[in-house]
Design an enzyme around this catalytic site. Structure first.
Site, PDB file in Angstrom:
ATOM      1  N   TRP A   1       9.367  -4.690  22.592  1.00  0.00           N
ATOM      2  CA  TRP A   1       9.238  -5.291  21.086  1.00  0.00           C
ATOM      3  C   TRP A   1       9.742  -6.651  21.307  1.00  0.00           C
ATOM      4  O   TRP A   1      10.347  -6.967  22.368  1.00  0.00           O
ATOM      5  CB  TRP A   1      10.012  -4.316  20.039  1.00  0.00           C
ATOM      6  CG  TRP A   1      11.260  -4.073  19.970  1.00  0.00           C
ATOM      7  CD1 TRP A   1      12.154  -3.870  21.225  1.00  0.00           C
ATOM      8  CD2 TRP A   1      12.165  -3.643  19.118  1.00  0.00           C
ATOM      9  NE1 TRP A   1      13.267  -3.616  20.989  1.00  0.00           N
ATOM     10  CE2 TRP A   1      13.501  -3.413  19.653  1.00  0.00           C
ATOM     11  CE3 TRP A   1      12.020  -3.470  17.592  1.00  0.00           C
ATOM     12  CZ2 TRP A   1      14.505  -3.047  18.737  1.00  0.00           C
ATOM     13  CZ3 TRP A   1      12.847  -2.982  16.981  1.00  0.00           C
ATOM     14  CH2 TRP A   1      14.239  -2.828  17.538  1.00  0.00           C
ATOM     15  N   ASN A   2       9.265  -7.608  20.304  1.00  0.00           N
ATOM     16  CA  ASN A   2       9.589  -8.997  20.354  1.00  0.00           C
ATOM     17  C   ASN A   2      10.317  -9.224  19.029  1.00  0.00           C
ATOM     18  O   ASN A   2       9.637  -8.747  17.885  1.00  0.00           O
ATOM     19  CB  ASN A   2       8.074  -9.691  20.407  1.00  0.00           C
ATOM     20  CG  ASN A   2       7.485  -9.371  21.944  1.00  0.00           C
ATOM     21  OD1 ASN A   2       8.201  -9.278  23.005  1.00  0.00           O
ATOM     22  ND2 ASN A   2       6.383  -9.138  21.677  1.00  0.00           N
TER      23      ASN A   2
ATOM     24  N   HIS B   1       2.253 -21.909   8.428  1.00  0.00           N
ATOM     25  CA  HIS B   1       0.900 -22.696   8.445  1.00  0.00           C
ATOM     26  C   HIS B   1       0.503 -22.798  10.067  1.00  0.00           C
ATOM     27  O   HIS B   1       0.475 -23.870  10.627  1.00  0.00           O
ATOM     28  CB  HIS B   1       0.920 -23.876   7.949  1.00  0.00           C
ATOM     29  CG  HIS B   1       0.877 -23.843   6.521  1.00  0.00           C
ATOM     30  ND1 HIS B   1      -0.478 -23.666   5.449  1.00  0.00           N
ATOM     31  CD2 HIS B   1       1.970 -23.323   5.461  1.00  0.00           C
ATOM     32  CE1 HIS B   1       0.138 -23.473   4.301  1.00  0.00           C
ATOM     33  NE2 HIS B   1       1.443 -23.269   4.255  1.00  0.00           N
TER      34      HIS B   1
ATOM     35  N   HIS C   1      -4.951 -19.268   9.930  1.00  0.00           N
ATOM     36  CA  HIS C   1      -3.825 -19.005   8.576  1.00  0.00           C
ATOM     37  C   HIS C   1      -4.639 -19.411   7.411  1.00  0.00           C
ATOM     38  O   HIS C   1      -5.563 -20.133   7.295  1.00  0.00           O
ATOM     39  CB  HIS C   1      -2.589 -19.737   8.933  1.00  0.00           C
ATOM     40  CG  HIS C   1      -2.550 -21.150   8.762  1.00  0.00           C
ATOM     41  ND1 HIS C   1      -2.867 -22.129   9.687  1.00  0.00           N
ATOM     42  CD2 HIS C   1      -2.528 -21.877   7.543  1.00  0.00           C
ATOM     43  CE1 HIS C   1      -2.902 -23.257   9.290  1.00  0.00           C
ATOM     44  NE2 HIS C   1      -2.686 -23.325   7.867  1.00  0.00           N
TER      45      HIS C   1
ATOM     46  N   HIS D   1       0.708 -23.990  -2.122  1.00  0.00           N
ATOM     47  CA  HIS D   1       1.159 -24.901  -1.061  1.00  0.00           C
ATOM     48  C   HIS D   1       0.968 -26.361  -1.560  1.00  0.00           C
ATOM     49  O   HIS D   1       1.568 -27.277  -1.005  1.00  0.00           O
ATOM     50  CB  HIS D   1       0.013 -24.683   0.191  1.00  0.00           C
ATOM     51  CG  HIS D   1      -0.057 -25.404   1.189  1.00  0.00           C
ATOM     52  ND1 HIS D   1       1.043 -25.931   2.057  1.00  0.00           N
ATOM     53  CD2 HIS D   1      -1.124 -26.175   2.063  1.00  0.00           C
ATOM     54  CE1 HIS D   1       0.799 -26.527   3.084  1.00  0.00           C
ATOM     55  NE2 HIS D   1      -0.364 -26.769   3.226  1.00  0.00           N
TER      56      HIS D   1
ATOM     57  N   HIS E   1      -6.918 -30.008   0.401  1.00  0.00           N
ATOM     58  CA  HIS E   1      -5.575 -29.473  -0.468  1.00  0.00           C
ATOM     59  C   HIS E   1      -5.686 -29.884  -1.958  1.00  0.00           C
ATOM     60  O   HIS E   1      -5.497 -28.629  -2.713  1.00  0.00           O
ATOM     61  CB  HIS E   1      -4.591 -29.846   0.262  1.00  0.00           C
ATOM     62  CG  HIS E   1      -4.287 -29.229   1.559  1.00  0.00           C
ATOM     63  ND1 HIS E   1      -5.254 -29.776   2.849  1.00  0.00           N
ATOM     64  CD2 HIS E   1      -3.689 -28.348   2.149  1.00  0.00           C
ATOM     65  CE1 HIS E   1      -4.807 -29.098   3.806  1.00  0.00           C
ATOM     66  NE2 HIS E   1      -3.530 -28.261   3.471  1.00  0.00           N
TER      67      HIS E   1
HETATM   68  C1  23J Z   1       1.191 -29.937   4.928  1.00  0.00           C
HETATM   69  C2  23J Z   1       0.910 -31.148   4.784  1.00  0.00           C
HETATM   70  C3  23J Z   1      -0.557 -31.501   4.762  1.00  0.00           C
HETATM   71  C4  23J Z   1      -1.307 -30.542   5.583  1.00  0.00           C
HETATM   72  C5  23J Z   1      -0.961 -29.545   6.074  1.00  0.00           C
HETATM   73  C6  23J Z   1       0.258 -29.042   5.583  1.00  0.00           C
HETATM   74  C7  23J Z   1      -2.030 -28.486   6.562  1.00  0.00           C
HETATM   75  O1  23J Z   1      -2.849 -28.834   7.075  1.00  0.00           O
HETATM   76  C8  23J Z   1      -1.954 -26.898   6.289  1.00  0.00           C
HETATM   77  O2  23J Z   1      -1.661 -26.323   7.340  1.00  0.00           O
HETATM   78  O3  23J Z   1      -1.963 -26.401   5.251  1.00  0.00           O
HETATM   79  S1  23J Z   1      -3.023 -31.280   5.746  1.00  0.00           S
HETATM   80 MN    MN Z   2      -2.264 -24.667   6.210  1.00  0.00          MN
END
Ligand code: 23J
Ligand code: MN
Length: 260
Positions: free
Chosen positions: A63-64, A71, A75, A81, A209
């Site tokens: 196991w690990n 992220h 994912h 977020h 985002h």
């Molecule tokens: C944090 C800030 C900017 C970005 C991201 C994360 C991601 O691309 C992410 O994996 O959600 S652009």
């Molecule tokens: Mn992400």
């Protein structure tokens, strides 16, 4: 006996009439992790450390311990977020409605454009051209941007220049249109973000985002094998880990495709 025949669905899977395509990269330290400008905090890379492997630390077991940023690897991004989604209900991975974990997908093939231009941006006219061929994007669908980026090695995948990463993505109008005019469930990419590599310089910064999460929608990043999905008709299964108040999660993403 229900009017909806899940038995036929199960039989089709068992008989291989529905193919289950793995849209996921292997989680491993070698897979590139997003790097933000140096003034910001950074994600932990993936670490996999063996506890025991049929040895003195565990004679009959292997196991690990794993260390992951939320992220990393293939994912999902949840609405919490981004600051635009911070006050929405059920905005984290642990409260994501299970209903949203299985949804149809529209796959937009941008592989030729991305091969010619690493900064290629998918715009509304290209989405409207896709609809003229394949039909209107249905509300509640994933829109997946195929770029064949998943076939690149780590350096070309991250594609970092002196001025930051150069990877394709949607423009701000396209994401706003998909959210507001089409009511999509989310937007998925083969690249390291749902936004283009240079998306921090767009208006608003990181528009995918900004608009997706502000509207309670989701992102999928670092998808693989999008070339194996048809433009329409597939189903995507994407169920994140149930991390308390998690902003995102590595996950196994499956594409279900009828073979006849
Ligand atoms: C944090 C800030 C900017 C970005 C991201 C994360 C991601 O691309 C992410 O994996 O959600 S652009
Ligand atoms: Mn992400």
């Amino acid at each position: 006996m229900s009017a909806i025949d899940l038995g036929a669905f199960a039989a089709a899977i068992i008989q291989g009439e529905i193919e289950i395509i793995d849209l996921t990269h292997t989680l491993a330290p070698e897979f590139p992790t997003i790097v933000l400008p140096p003034e910001f905090g950074q994600s932990s890379p993936v670490r996999i450390e063996t506890i025991s492997r049929y040895d003195a630390d565990g004679p009959a077991w292997y196991w690990n311990n794993i260390t992951l940023g939320e992220h990393t690897g293939t994912h999902l991004d949840a609405p919490v977020h981004w600051v635009t989604g911070k006050d929405l209900p059920d905005n984290s991975v642990d409260t994501m409605p299970t209903r949203s974990m299985i949804a149809p997908a529209c796959v937009v093939d941008c592989s030729a454009q991305a091969a010619a231009d690493a900064d290629f941006l998918l715009g509304v006219p290209a989405l409207q051209a896709w609809e003229a061929t394949h039909g209107t994007i249905a509300g509640g669908s994933w829109v997946l941007m195929r770029t064949d980026w998943s076939k690149r090695g780590p350096i070309a995948f991250a594609n970092i220049g002196p001025d930051g990463p150069h990877t394709p993505g949607p423009d701000a109008d396209a994401i706003r249109w998909l959210v507001e005019e089409r009511g999509v469930l989310g937007f998925g990419t083969e690249t390291i973000g749902t936004d283009a590599g240079q998306g921090g310089h767009f208006n608003p910064p990181y528009p995918a985002h900004h608009y997706l999460h502000g509207a309670g929608r989701y992102g999928l990043q670092c998808l693989a094998n999008l070339d194996r999905l048809p433009p329409t008709g597939s189903l995507v299964v994407a169920a994140p880990l149930k991390i308390r108040r998690g902003s995102g999660s590595p996950l196994r993403v499956l594409g279900l495709v009828a073979t006849r």
